[in-house]
Design a protein around this motif. Structure first.
Motif, PDB file in Angstrom:
ATOM      1  N   ASP A  69      33.219 -49.304  -3.610  1.00 13.47           N
ATOM      2  CA  ASP A  69      32.116 -48.342  -3.558  1.00 13.47           C
ATOM      3  C   ASP A  69      31.939 -47.767  -2.158  1.00 13.47           C
ATOM      4  OD1 ASP A  69      31.138 -48.062  -6.150  1.00 13.47           O
ATOM      5  OD2 ASP A  69      29.899 -49.862  -6.028  1.00 13.47           O
ATOM      6  N   ARG A  78      37.397 -41.083  -3.644  1.00 16.51           N
ATOM      7  CA  ARG A  78      37.036 -42.506  -3.698  1.00 16.51           C
ATOM      8  C   ARG A  78      37.679 -43.223  -4.875  1.00 16.51           C
ATOM      9  NH1 ARG A  78      30.840 -44.742  -3.905  1.00 16.51           N
ATOM     10  NH2 ARG A  78      30.662 -43.027  -5.389  1.00 16.51           N
ATOM     11  N   ARG A  79      37.611 -42.660  -6.075  1.00 11.02           N
ATOM     12  CA  ARG A  79      38.130 -43.364  -7.250  1.00 11.02           C
ATOM     13  C   ARG A  79      39.641 -43.203  -7.385  1.00 11.02           C
ATOM     14  NH1 ARG A  79      34.166 -46.516  -6.800  1.00 11.02           N
ATOM     15  NH2 ARG A  79      32.140 -45.724  -7.483  1.00 11.02           N
ATOM     16  N   ALA A 126      38.407 -50.243 -10.164  1.00  9.07           N
ATOM     17  CA  ALA A 126      38.491 -48.803  -9.928  1.00  9.07           C
ATOM     18  C   ALA A 126      38.483 -48.020 -11.233  1.00  9.07           C
ATOM     19  CB  ALA A 126      39.759 -48.487  -9.127  1.00  9.07           C
ATOM     20  N   ALA A 129      34.924 -47.997 -12.862  1.00 10.22           N
ATOM     21  CA  ALA A 129      34.049 -47.056 -12.155  1.00 10.22           C
ATOM     22  C   ALA A 129      34.455 -45.614 -12.453  1.00 10.22           C
ATOM     23  CB  ALA A 129      34.106 -47.324 -10.652  1.00 10.22           C
ATOM     24  N   PHE A 130      35.750 -45.358 -12.454  1.00 11.99           N
ATOM     25  CA  PHE A 130      36.269 -44.017 -12.709  1.00 11.99           C
ATOM     26  C   PHE A 130      35.840 -43.498 -14.074  1.00 11.99           C
ATOM     27  CE2 PHE A 130      39.633 -41.315 -14.479  1.00 11.99           C
ATOM     28  CZ  PHE A 130      39.717 -40.313 -13.527  1.00 11.99           C
ATOM     29  N   GLU A 194      39.035 -35.838  -9.857  1.00  4.30           N
ATOM     30  CA  GLU A 194      38.161 -36.817  -9.207  1.00  4.30           C
ATOM     31  C   GLU A 194      36.747 -36.609  -9.722  1.00  4.30           C
ATOM     32  OE1 GLU A 194      36.805 -39.843  -6.498  1.00  4.30           O
ATOM     33  OE2 GLU A 194      38.749 -39.334  -7.389  1.00  4.30           O
ATOM     34  N   ALA A 352      31.249 -49.242  -9.114  1.00  2.59           N
ATOM     35  CA  ALA A 352      32.222 -50.328  -9.077  1.00  2.59           C
ATOM     36  C   ALA A 352      31.536 -51.689  -9.025  1.00  2.59           C
ATOM     37  CB  ALA A 352      33.160 -50.155  -7.879  1.00  2.59           C
TER      38      ALA A 352
END
Length: 417
Positions: A69, A78-79, A126, A129-130, A194, A352
């Motif tokens: 995160d 980020r992801r 990951a 969260a994605f 993203e 995450a």
């Protein structure tokens, strides 16, 4: 009708399928598949049994989830940045497994297995969260089911496919082939968009503390955690010792294996997809009520199977198929609603960390269900045991009554930290 067409034809489902395959592939390669490789190398069974410990990173991944995160890689976002790092790492680590030799250096292969498991657990953080950030709440359940079915297909590839290649060619070739299959996830990551930036913690301390503080200051936070731990108690208990149950009834290993793989897998997939559509149609809380009750009732199919087989005096294959189908349909339905609920209550600034916490709670009951089930079976027998399993749904449904009243899905776009 147009709403359902959009649900099925959403191109993000293809992304979920690619991610599901990438997530499911490494699991058996560090589990049952590599154990057989050690066995063929002449390693004793006690030593092989300790290889199960390489799966510990999947249980402890919540402890390093805040890092995903907080730190944003300098490429892809980020992801997707973390996905690229972990997928390249998995390809490299699987290649290292491929060139290992358990006869010459068994410790080296064990080390690389642990490395694959650790990177794979990080990839799972990951991916979770994605997907939460990629799908809008109303489409998340269906997208996750696409992910789950691809995950199961990948496990078949890593189990059956890798063993066939090892048998026909070599273990080295099999693991190189599995490393190449990880390219599916890599291509998916490069082509996927993203998710929208939801803001991020300013430092690693905030990445650890803010997700916990945000969640624990919510109304009924502790009740929500208890609900997450107890909602699937019925299905967890019923499925904890099923192979022993089938064996006690006189079914052969071949009957159990073929029926569970075909009817069980098919019913779970069907239940999951139907559940995802119904979550979209009637909402998360209503689905949790309906599917939780159905999962409890489905447990009684095993009581019926116990009574039928003992009354007829012979293990009938079609009766086993019916019971497994009913039970796995219930599990598939309940899981679809349960995972949708987890995704809906995650604060997308800390996706995450919070999702890793929730998924860890999801795993705990599966671990403790087996000894509890064993004690109950020994005390009351199989027939009555499955009535206890049905009753085990009551605490989760009672907590649903409390947490469901104040249920408000987290906004798709959170404020910055």
């Amino acid at each position: 009708m147009k709403r359902f067409a959009r649900l099925f034809l959403d191109p993000r489902n293809l992304i979920a399928i690619g991610m599901g395959f990438a997530s499911g592939l490494p699991l058996l390669l560090t589990g049952g598949t590599v154990q057989l490789w050690y066995k063929e190398a002449g390693v004793d069974i006690v030593t092989i049994s300790f290889l199960g410990l390489v799966g510990l990173p999947y249980a402890f991944k919540v402890f390093w989830s805040p890092l995903l995160d907080w730190w944003v890689p300098p490429f892809l976002g980020r992801r997707r940045g973390w996905l690229l790092i972990t997928q390249l790492g998995l390809i490299l680590a699987l290649c290292c497994m491929a060139i290992s030799n358990p006869k010459v250096a068994p410790a080296a292969l064990a080390f690389f297995s642990l490395l694959v498991a650790t990177i794979s657990a990080t990839q799972d953080i990951a991916i979770d969260a994605f997907l939460v950030e990629l799908f809008p709440p109303e489409a998340y359940a269906f997208g996750v089911q696409c992910y789950v079915q691809a995950y199961r297909i990948a496990m078949l590839v890593a189990g059956g496919g890798a063993l066939v290649l090892a048998d026909k060619i070599s273990w080295r070739f099999a693991y190189f082939a599995m490393a190449a299959c990880m390219g599916i996830g890599l291509v998916t990551t490069l082509l996927a968009p993203e998710p929208q930036n939801q803001g991020k913690p300013k430092n690693l301390v905030d990445a650890v503390m803010l997700p916990l503080r945000e969640f624990l200051t919510r109304r009924n936070a502790i009740l929500i955690l208890l609900f997450l731990a107890l909602y699937n108690s019925s299905g967890n208990m019923a499925s904890a010792l099923t192979n022993l149950f089938y064996s006690d009834l006189g079914f052969s290993k071949t009957q159990i294996g073929l029926t569970a793989k075909s009817f069980g897998l098919g019913a779970t997939i069907t239940g999951g997809m139907i559940g995802a559509v119904l979550v979209y149609r009637i909402g998360i809380i209503r689905s949790l009520w309906l599917f939780g009750a159905l999962q409890a009732v489905a447990c009684l199919s095993f009581s019926w199977l116990d009574h039928f087989v003992r009354a007829s005096g012979t293990p009938v294959a079609w009766a086993l198929a019916v019971a497994i189908t009913i039970e796995n349909l219930g599990i598939g339905l309940a899981t679809a609603a349960y995972v949708s609920y987890m995704g809906s209550i995650v604060d997308r600034r800390f996706t995450a960390t919070q999702f890793a916490l929730f998924s860890s709670l999801m795993a705990v009951p599966r671990i403790v269900a087996s000894p509890i089930a064993g004690i109950l079976v020994k005390s009351v027998g199989w027939y009555s045991f499955f009535f206890f399993c049905a009753a085990a749904a009551i605490p989760g449904l009672f907590l649903l009554r409390l947490v469901g009243r104040d249920f408000v899905p987290k906004s798709a776009v959170a404020e910055t930290v």
